[in-house]
Design a protein around this motif. Structure first.
Motif, PDB file in Angstrom:
ATOM      1  N   THR A 182       0.842  -1.193   0.000  1.00 44.11           N
ATOM      2  CA  THR A 182       0.000   0.000   0.000  1.00 44.11           C
ATOM      3  C   THR A 182       0.877   1.242   0.000  1.00 44.11           C
ATOM      4  O   THR A 182       2.045   1.204   0.400  1.00 44.11           O
ATOM      5  CB  THR A 182      -0.947   0.022   1.209  1.00 44.11           C
ATOM      6  OG1 THR A 182      -0.174   0.025   2.422  1.00 44.11           O
ATOM      7  CG2 THR A 182      -1.864  -1.200   1.199  1.00 44.11           C
ATOM      8  N   ASP A 191       1.277  -2.310   7.099  1.00 42.41           N
ATOM      9  CA  ASP A 191      -0.108  -1.905   6.923  1.00 42.41           C
ATOM     10  C   ASP A 191      -0.959  -2.606   7.983  1.00 42.41           C
ATOM     11  O   ASP A 191      -0.860  -3.820   8.162  1.00 42.41           O
ATOM     12  CB  ASP A 191      -0.598  -2.277   5.518  1.00 42.41           C
ATOM     13  CG  ASP A 191      -1.934  -1.656   5.207  1.00 42.41           C
ATOM     14  OD1 ASP A 191      -2.961  -2.175   5.703  1.00 42.41           O
ATOM     15  OD2 ASP A 191      -1.978  -0.645   4.468  1.00 42.41           O
ATOM     16  N   LYS A 222      -4.112  -4.554   5.410  1.00 39.33           N
ATOM     17  CA  LYS A 222      -3.846  -5.326   4.188  1.00 39.33           C
ATOM     18  C   LYS A 222      -2.898  -6.488   4.459  1.00 39.33           C
ATOM     19  O   LYS A 222      -1.873  -6.334   5.135  1.00 39.33           O
ATOM     20  CB  LYS A 222      -3.229  -4.404   3.136  1.00 39.33           C
ATOM     21  CG  LYS A 222      -3.081  -5.037   1.754  1.00 39.33           C
ATOM     22  CD  LYS A 222      -4.389  -5.079   1.015  1.00 39.33           C
ATOM     23  CE  LYS A 222      -4.203  -5.502  -0.420  1.00 39.33           C
ATOM     24  NZ  LYS A 222      -5.492  -5.573  -1.145  1.00 39.33           N
ATOM     25  N   ASP A 251      -0.914 -10.054   2.542  1.00 38.62           N
ATOM     26  CA  ASP A 251      -0.564 -10.666   1.264  1.00 38.62           C
ATOM     27  C   ASP A 251      -1.203 -12.045   1.163  1.00 38.62           C
ATOM     28  O   ASP A 251      -1.975 -12.462   2.040  1.00 38.62           O
ATOM     29  CB  ASP A 251       0.952 -10.719   1.069  1.00 38.62           C
ATOM     30  CG  ASP A 251       1.669 -11.632   2.058  1.00 38.62           C
ATOM     31  OD1 ASP A 251       1.006 -12.472   2.714  1.00 38.62           O
ATOM     32  OD2 ASP A 251       2.906 -11.532   2.172  1.00 38.62           O
ATOM     33  N   HIS A 282       3.646  -0.877   3.875  1.00 41.34           N
ATOM     34  CA  HIS A 282       3.062   0.430   3.552  1.00 41.34           C
ATOM     35  C   HIS A 282       4.194   1.408   3.270  1.00 41.34           C
ATOM     36  O   HIS A 282       5.128   1.543   4.067  1.00 41.34           O
ATOM     37  CB  HIS A 282       2.205   0.943   4.703  1.00 41.34           C
ATOM     38  CG  HIS A 282       1.556   2.265   4.429  1.00 41.34           C
ATOM     39  ND1 HIS A 282       0.482   2.411   3.580  1.00 41.34           N
ATOM     40  CD2 HIS A 282       1.855   3.519   4.870  1.00 41.34           C
ATOM     41  CE1 HIS A 282       0.126   3.682   3.516  1.00 41.34           C
ATOM     42  NE2 HIS A 282       0.946   4.374   4.293  1.00 41.34           N
TER      43      HIS A 282
END
Length: 560
Positions: free
Chosen positions: A95, A433, A436, A438, A446
């Motif tokens: 991100t 982040d 979020k 993976d 981030h």
């Protein structure tokens, strides 16, 4: 794993390969962990293919790229021939801070980006290592050029760097194989620049492409398809060079398809004990233990591992008592500064595809500030070229008329691309982040990054000087830009675990060893305390060789 190793090397790219080579040749038992698949040397699956051998004739499936490779497909080396050397963005997300952009271009396979790098090899000088102290941006480097010079020698001797000695204080000469040749237009521009500005020098790019055979590696074939992989071993990669050397010792264990989830630590001793590894093929975790750890996963990935390795002892990331972990990341501010038509050479052309361009090293703000509104400097890369039959990919037409047109070689153009130094700033940083994940359930990285006013002023000056130099060489200036590409576009991301003398403001010491964890070393781009304006890979390799030497001595002394 049942075995305990002397060292674990995380990552198999340019620096990971060097760490494995140096440590195994010193007699250590080494485990090298690569998160991507195996890719044996000499078995590069698209290297010898022609466009008509591929479904989309080398251009790739545009619709699929939008879904699977929306970031990676923006890399100039990304094609249908090379897409397997780049990560899938849908599986490996990250991100970016709101209102910002960053191109994080990656390759997860054995050899990492050593298969796709631009191969430009430039030494740094004391103008670079002393810059932070001189102008107050960032923290002072704990080393200077004299500390790294013998390691530059060692690396260049092994890698095989072709280039020309120029005697410039801003760009120290190295140990070179014979240089590749400038073409006729580049020779002309070199002469014109040198006549008007003796302190400026256009020279051939110093590149890790062999011009002479070397230890079982063939000289460059001038195909310029390096990013597919080179079975000739004509350019430096892990597969062609450092991995065979490490394997020859019998001391290397290599595992692929294995992601290092975290570095594990003994809270009582504050020493790393090993790594927790996720096998992506089986989905199972395993542990490997060692007396020391080398992180060489690439700059941002090494920081990512350290951030994920938080604990009660280091709640904000491993080896982060300073709070500096993740901060002061950099990437060169780059843009196309000038394109000019060059006249009078219409009867001359070139043959083959030279895999390097030209460079005009830094000439701004050397021994004094030039009063141009910015500190530090920039350099140019680029070259002179003619449009050939490949222009047909971008033009309409069919039949004999089009083919006749494509037999004609187009006019000469001279291109100058600027790389301006990126100042280290605390606001440019990496964090985990909070939301979020993976594909493997790990928190995404981030990235917060923006170029500042210093970089913008440097690029404005670079555009003006490109125009002046091209016109002085008799060119008709066509256009140029003074705005940088998105962060990451130079593919020179670095910083986040910077070296320094003060443990309160830096993560690593002068030997690339963590201040907080005495048996943990980080020797890839994460260690950089400033960015200079040269390509950084040669410096990464020299730092790695130097750190390995120090680590082996500490191990033999019983310190590790």
């Amino acid at each position: 794993m049942n075995a305990t190793f002397d060292a674990i090397v995380v990552g198999s790219g340019i620096t990971g390969g060097w760490a494995a080579k140096e440590l195994t040749q010193a007699g250590l038992k080494v485990l090298m962990v690569e998160r991507g698949p195996d890719e044996p040397h000499g078995q590069y699956k698209t290297e010898m293919l022609a466009p008509w051998d591929l479904p989309f004739r080398g251009m790739g499936d545009a619709e699929e790229y939008l879904k699977t490779y929306p970031v990676q497909s923006g890399n100039r080396h990304f094609t249908e021939f090379t897409q397997h050397h780049f990560v899938r963005d849908d599986v490996n997300p990250y991100t970016v801070a709101q209102g910002q952009a960053f191109n994080w271009w990656r390759g997860y396979q054995l050899g990492g980006r050593s298969l796709t790098w631009g191969r430009q090899c430039y030494r740094w000088s004391d103008y670079d290592f002393g810059a932070n102290k001189a102008d107050g941006h960032g923290s002072d480097w704990p080393i200077r050029y004299a500390d790294l010079a013998p390691w530059y020698d060692k690396v260049e001797d092994f890698v095989g760097v072709s280039g020309a000695a120029e005697g410039l204080a801003s760009l120290p000469d190295g140990r070179f194989q014979p240089p590749m040749a400038l073409n006729v237009v580049e020779e002309h521009v070199r002469g014109a620049i040198g006549q008007r500005w003796p302190e400026r020098r256009l020279t051939i790019g110093r590149t890790a492409n062999l011009t002479q055979e070397k230890e079982g590696r063939a000289k460059c074939q001038h195909r310029s398809i390096c990013a597919r992989g080179c079975s000739y071993g004509a350019y430096f990669s892990t597969q062609s060079s450092t991995l065979p050397a490490a394997r020859a010792t019998g001391n290397l264990t290599l595992v692929t398809d294995s992601i290092v989830d975290r570095v594990e630590i003994d809270p009582a001793t504050k020493r790393a004990t090993g790594v927790l590894i996720l096998n992506t093929a089986t989905g199972k975790h395993m542990r490997a233990t060692a007396r020391m750890i080398f992180l060489n996963a690439s700059a941002f990935n090494s920081v990512h591992i350290l951030l994920r390795s938080h604990s009660e002892l280091f709640p904000n990331g491993l080896a982060n008592s300073s709070g500096a972990l993740g901060t002061h990341i950099m990437d060169h501010a780059s843009t196309l500064s000038g394109v000019a038509l060059m006249h009078g050479f219409e009867d001359r052309t070139t043959f083959g595809n030279r895999p390097t361009g030209i460079v005009i090293p830094r000439f701004r703000n050397m021994d004094r500030q030039d009063g141009k509104g910015f500190t530090r400097g920039y350099s140019y890369q680029g070259g002179a070229l003619q449009s050939t039959w490949t222009q047909g990919k971008r033009m309409p037409g069919i039949g004999k008329a089009m083919k006749d047109h494509l037999h004609k070689i187009g006019p000469w153009k001279m291109v100058l691309v600027t790389y301006a130094e990126s100042l280290p700033r605390a606001a440019n940083r990496l964090t985990l982040d909070p939301v979020k994940k993976d594909a493997y359930g790990m928190p995404a990285l981030h990235i917060a990054f923006a170029h500042g006013g210093n970089e913008l002023a440097a690029l404005a000056d670079a555009k003006a000087e490109a125009k002046t130099m091209l016109e002085a060489a008799g060119g008709t200036y066509l256009f140029g830009f003074d705005q940088p590409g998105a962060g990451g576009s130079s593919i020179h991301e670095m910083g986040g675990a910077r070296m320094g003398n003060d443990p309160a403001t830096s993560v690593l010491d002068k030997w690339n060893r963590a201040h907080d964890v005495p048996n943990l070393f980080v020797t890839d781009g994460a260690a950089m305390a400033s960015s200079a304006c040269q390509n950084p890979s040669l410096t990464y390799m020299a730092l790695t060789a130097r750190a390995c030497d120090a680590a082996v001595k500490l191990l033999k002394e019983g310190v590790l």
